[in-house]
Write a protein that holds these residues in place. Structure first.
Motif, PDB file in Angstrom:
ATOM      1  N   LYS A 146       7.660  11.094   5.486  1.00 25.27           N
ATOM      2  CA  LYS A 146       7.973   9.914   4.677  1.00 25.27           C
ATOM      3  C   LYS A 146       6.721   9.348   4.034  1.00 25.27           C
ATOM      4  CE  LYS A 146      10.928   5.846   4.885  1.00 25.27           C
ATOM      5  NZ  LYS A 146      11.837   5.071   5.761  1.00 25.27           N
ATOM      6  N   TYR A 147       5.612   9.327   4.787  1.00 25.68           N
ATOM      7  CA  TYR A 147       4.345   8.881   4.214  1.00 25.68           C
ATOM      8  C   TYR A 147       3.926   9.790   3.058  1.00 25.68           C
ATOM      9  CZ  TYR A 147       3.035   5.401   7.818  1.00 25.68           C
ATOM     10  OH  TYR A 147       2.950   4.295   8.621  1.00 25.68           O
ATOM     11  N   TYR A 148       3.986  11.096   3.283  1.00 22.54           N
ATOM     12  CA  TYR A 148       3.593  12.047   2.234  1.00 22.54           C
ATOM     13  C   TYR A 148       4.445  11.855   0.978  1.00 22.54           C
ATOM     14  CZ  TYR A 148       0.406  14.947   5.031  1.00 22.54           C
ATOM     15  OH  TYR A 148      -0.660  15.409   5.752  1.00 22.54           O
ATOM     16  N   ALA A 149       5.730  11.737   1.163  1.00 20.32           N
ATOM     17  CA  ALA A 149       6.629  11.577   0.019  1.00 20.32           C
ATOM     18  C   ALA A 149       6.361  10.271  -0.725  1.00 20.32           C
ATOM     19  CB  ALA A 149       8.081  11.627   0.493  1.00 20.32           C
ATOM     20  N   SER A 150       6.037   9.229   0.009  1.00 19.55           N
ATOM     21  CA  SER A 150       5.836   7.911  -0.589  1.00 19.55           C
ATOM     22  C   SER A 150       4.520   7.810  -1.345  1.00 19.55           C
ATOM     23  CB  SER A 150       5.889   6.830   0.493  1.00 19.55           C
ATOM     24  OG  SER A 150       7.142   6.828   1.136  1.00 19.55           O
ATOM     25  N   PHE A 151       3.510   8.573  -0.895  1.00 16.44           N
ATOM     26  CA  PHE A 151       2.179   8.439  -1.478  1.00 16.44           C
ATOM     27  C   PHE A 151       1.783   9.610  -2.371  1.00 16.44           C
ATOM     28  CE2 PHE A 151       1.212   6.034   2.679  1.00 16.44           C
ATOM     29  CZ  PHE A 151       1.644   4.827   2.128  1.00 16.44           C
ATOM     30  N   SER A 152       2.630  10.611  -2.458  1.00 19.35           N
ATOM     31  CA  SER A 152       2.243  11.856  -3.130  1.00 19.35           C
ATOM     32  C   SER A 152       1.874  11.674  -4.596  1.00 19.35           C
ATOM     33  CB  SER A 152       3.366  12.892  -3.007  1.00 19.35           C
ATOM     34  OG  SER A 152       4.540  12.411  -3.650  1.00 19.35           O
ATOM     35  N   GLU A 153       2.499  10.740  -5.272  1.00 18.37           N
ATOM     36  CA  GLU A 153       2.249  10.562  -6.706  1.00 18.37           C
ATOM     37  C   GLU A 153       1.390   9.336  -7.000  1.00 18.37           C
ATOM     38  OE1 GLU A 153       5.911  10.660  -8.818  1.00 18.37           O
ATOM     39  OE2 GLU A 153       6.448  12.678  -8.129  1.00 18.37           O
TER      40      GLU A 153
ATOM     41  N   HIS B 128      -5.954  -6.783   4.048  1.00 12.59           N
ATOM     42  CA  HIS B 128      -4.629  -7.123   3.527  1.00 12.59           C
ATOM     43  C   HIS B 128      -3.536  -6.756   4.535  1.00 12.59           C
ATOM     44  CE1 HIS B 128      -1.463  -7.783   0.581  1.00 12.59           C
ATOM     45  NE2 HIS B 128      -1.004  -6.570   0.831  1.00 12.59           N
ATOM     46  N   LEU B 129      -3.652  -5.585   5.150  1.00 10.00           N
ATOM     47  CA  LEU B 129      -2.660  -5.153   6.131  1.00 10.00           C
ATOM     48  C   LEU B 129      -2.644  -6.080   7.345  1.00 10.00           C
ATOM     49  CD1 LEU B 129      -3.186  -1.273   6.024  1.00 10.00           C
ATOM     50  CD2 LEU B 129      -1.234  -2.548   5.126  1.00 10.00           C
TER      51      LEU B 129
ATOM     52  N   GLN C  78       8.204   1.237   9.051  1.00 11.45           N
ATOM     53  CA  GLN C  78       7.447   2.138   8.181  1.00 11.45           C
ATOM     54  C   GLN C  78       7.639   1.777   6.716  1.00 11.45           C
ATOM     55  OE1 GLN C  78       8.352   6.348   8.338  1.00 11.45           O
ATOM     56  NE2 GLN C  78       6.365   6.892   7.455  1.00 11.45           N
ATOM     57  N   ASP C  79       8.841   1.419   6.334  1.00  6.38           N
ATOM     58  CA  ASP C  79       9.082   0.981   4.950  1.00  6.38           C
ATOM     59  C   ASP C  79       8.207  -0.224   4.612  1.00  6.38           C
ATOM     60  OD1 ASP C  79      10.964   2.944   4.470  1.00  6.38           O
ATOM     61  OD2 ASP C  79      12.675   1.654   4.969  1.00  6.38           O
ATOM     62  N   TYR C  80       8.094  -1.131   5.558  1.00  5.56           N
ATOM     63  CA  TYR C  80       7.278  -2.328   5.359  1.00  5.56           C
ATOM     64  C   TYR C  80       5.811  -1.949   5.180  1.00  5.56           C
ATOM     65  CZ  TYR C  80       5.053  -6.845   6.444  1.00  5.56           C
ATOM     66  OH  TYR C  80       4.298  -7.968   6.411  1.00  5.56           O
ATOM     67  N   VAL C  81       5.331  -0.999   5.987  1.00  6.30           N
ATOM     68  CA  VAL C  81       3.949  -0.535   5.864  1.00  6.30           C
ATOM     69  C   VAL C  81       3.723   0.082   4.480  1.00  6.30           C
ATOM     70  CG1 VAL C  81       2.250   1.127   6.715  1.00  6.30           C
ATOM     71  CG2 VAL C  81       3.660  -0.141   8.341  1.00  6.30           C
ATOM     72  N   ILE C  82       4.614   0.957   4.076  1.00  5.37           N
ATOM     73  CA  ILE C  82       4.480   1.649   2.780  1.00  5.37           C
ATOM     74  C   ILE C  82       4.485   0.644   1.633  1.00  5.37           C
ATOM     75  CG2 ILE C  82       5.634   3.230   1.190  1.00  5.37           C
ATOM     76  CD1 ILE C  82       6.611   4.758   3.738  1.00  5.37           C
ATOM     77  N   GLU C  83       5.410  -0.275   1.667  1.00  2.00           N
ATOM     78  CA  GLU C  83       5.515  -1.281   0.607  1.00  2.00           C
ATOM     79  C   GLU C  83       4.252  -2.148   0.546  1.00  2.00           C
ATOM     80  OE1 GLU C  83       9.048  -3.354   1.620  1.00  2.00           O
ATOM     81  OE2 GLU C  83      10.355  -1.650   1.208  1.00  2.00           O
ATOM     82  N   THR C  84       3.720  -2.474   1.723  1.00  2.00           N
ATOM     83  CA  THR C  84       2.526  -3.324   1.780  1.00  2.00           C
ATOM     84  C   THR C  84       1.318  -2.583   1.222  1.00  2.00           C
ATOM     85  OG1 THR C  84       3.443  -4.419   3.739  1.00  2.00           O
ATOM     86  CG2 THR C  84       1.092  -4.757   3.283  1.00  2.00           C
TER      87      THR C  84
ATOM     88  N   LYS D 154       1.376  -0.099  -0.980  1.00  2.00           N
ATOM     89  CA  LYS D 154       1.582   0.063  -2.421  1.00  2.00           C
ATOM     90  C   LYS D 154       1.359  -1.255  -3.173  1.00  2.00           C
ATOM     91  CE  LYS D 154       4.681   4.053  -2.645  1.00  2.00           C
ATOM     92  NZ  LYS D 154       6.009   4.546  -3.079  1.00  2.00           N
ATOM     93  N   SER D 155       1.802  -2.347  -2.596  1.00  2.00           N
ATOM     94  CA  SER D 155       1.651  -3.634  -3.291  1.00  2.00           C
ATOM     95  C   SER D 155       0.181  -4.003  -3.416  1.00  2.00           C
ATOM     96  CB  SER D 155       2.410  -4.728  -2.528  1.00  2.00           C
ATOM     97  OG  SER D 155       1.805  -5.000  -1.268  1.00  2.00           O
ATOM     98  N   PHE D 156      -0.637  -3.652  -2.418  1.00  3.55           N
ATOM     99  CA  PHE D 156      -2.064  -3.928  -2.498  1.00  3.55           C
ATOM    100  C   PHE D 156      -2.712  -3.095  -3.596  1.00  3.55           C
ATOM    101  CE2 PHE D 156      -6.422  -2.740  -1.454  1.00  3.55           C
ATOM    102  CZ  PHE D 156      -7.016  -4.000  -1.408  1.00  3.55           C
TER     103      PHE D 156
END
Length: 387
Positions: free
Chosen positions: A281-288, A321-322, A376-382, A384-386
């Motif tokens: 999920k991390y890889y997919a979320s950050f790959s691009e 920020h995290l 994990q969704d919360y971590v990813i969103e946080t 990306k928002s930063f």
């Protein structure tokens, strides 16, 4: 959102019950649970022998002793690891040398190792301590070729990697710590590791000689086996008799820690599978996302994912920020050669540019089996928002 750490143990009711059973039994240490844990762990890892000890650092120290480090021996390791991977060499009176990391896998660079070896005469280095950093397996088959050519032993630090493996040249899976290409390997059972027993460690090997030496060294160098035959007065040798044959240490694990470790081992594959889901999920979320670099993936390497590391240009900003958002990411690791203690040996900034560049950008995101999808969704969103 409640606090989300970078790593966390998962203790079940079954874990609690097995520990309580031991506390009610006759042995708290040196009891039957230790041998049971050792046997089951060796089977899981795929090694011939396993020796349980008090922690991962003790495992490194005893393994280094059993492999024969003597004062003045020169040993190579990576600068991106916990300090214990290097400290075990100093405990034995040896000298630590570092080789830079691969900037894509973050593990020790075999090219850097070969360059270091070629810069010195054969026999100059006694051994090498590769680290399966984050759970990414070092290709020990390739490293073994160098070790054989230059007369070195290999001690694999697999603390991050139970369940990880690489594919060798014959197409066979080589599990981290199985000692098919290393002389010994070590693991940790610290609470944030795959298998948690509070504290604890394990040494695996396929060498009977190393195994028997470890058994003596972990208990003060004292044994009731293989006793000296020329004892001057046989009448003083009764059922109580034992001998201290070497200078060992009290590095024993307790029976209740071994029971907890054994209970956790039963869920090791389940935990490993969940770590892979989180990593995917991390890889997919950050790959691009061009602002994030992720660790290399390879079809020939199965990362056990003790950690999930990303690199960002404003690492300090993201870290702060995290934390404001109740996400307690961590940094793994400050390069060992830049620690004040190791600088005393002459190591300095600029010696290992890949490791130093990695350190300036790395941050470990939450990675543990009980991390929920929402967390994990919360971590990813946080993140990306930063960015």
């Amino acid at each position: 959102m409640k606090a989300i750490p970078y790593g966390k143990q998962n203790i079940t009711q079954e874990d609690i019950e097995v520990v309580v059973d031991v506390l009610k039994a006759d042995f708290l240490t040196q009891g039957p649970r230790i041998a049971e844990f050792e046997e089951n762990f060796a089977t899981y890892i795929g090694s011939s022998y396993a020796v349980a000890v008090s922690n991962g650092t003790a495992a490194l120290h005893l393994a280094a002793m059993a492999l024969g480090i003597e004062p003045g021996d020169r040993i190579i390791t990576t600068p991106i690891t916990f300090a214990a991977s290097a400290n075990c060499v100093l405990y034995c009176g040896g000298e630590v040398y570092f080789a830079d990391i691969d900037p894509e896998t973050y593990t020790i660079s075999l090219e850097a190792v070969e360059k270091l070896l070629k810069a010195h005469p054969k026999g100059y280095f006694k051994g090498i301590v590769p680290v399966d950093f984050t759970g990414y397996p070092v290709n020990l088959e390739e490293l073994k070729k160098l070790a054989n050519e230059y007369g070195m032993w290999i001690l694999e630090d697999a603390c991050h990697a139970p369940g990880g493996f690489f594919i060798d040249s014959k197409g066979q899976k080589q599990g981290c710590g199985n000692s098919n290409y290393a002389d010994a390997a070590i693991f940790s059972f610290h609470p944030v590791k795959h298998i948690a027993s509070g504290e604890g460690g394990m040494i695996t090997t396929n060498s009977k000689e190393v195994y028997e030496k470890l058994l003596v060294l972990r208990t003060h160098g004292i044994t009731r086996e293989n006793l000296i035959k020329d004892f001057p007065n046989p009448e003083l040798q009764g059922g109580w008799y034992y001998e201290m044959q070497e200078l060992g240490y009290n590095y024993r694990i307790t029976d209740f820690q071994a029971a907890l470790g054994n209970s956790q081992l039963k869920r090791a594959d389940e935990g490993l599978e969940r770590r892979q889901e989180i990593a995917e999920k991390y890889y997919a979320s950050f790959s691009e996302n061009k602002g994030i670099k992720v660790q290399k993936r390879s079809k020939d390497a199965y990362n056990a994912h003790h950690l999930f590391v990303i690199e960002v240009s404003d690492r300090k900003g993201l870290y702060d920020h995290l934390r404001v958002k109740n996400i307690y990411a961590q940094i793994h690791y400050i390069p060992v050669h830049l620690m004040p203690f190791y600088k005393k040996f002459g190591w300095k900034e600029g010696d290992f540019p890949n490791a130093e560049n990695y350190y300036k950008k790395c941050i470990s995101l939450p990675m543990y089996p009980s991390l929920t999808n929402d967390e994990q969704d919360y971590v990813i969103e946080t993140v990306k928002s930063f960015l």
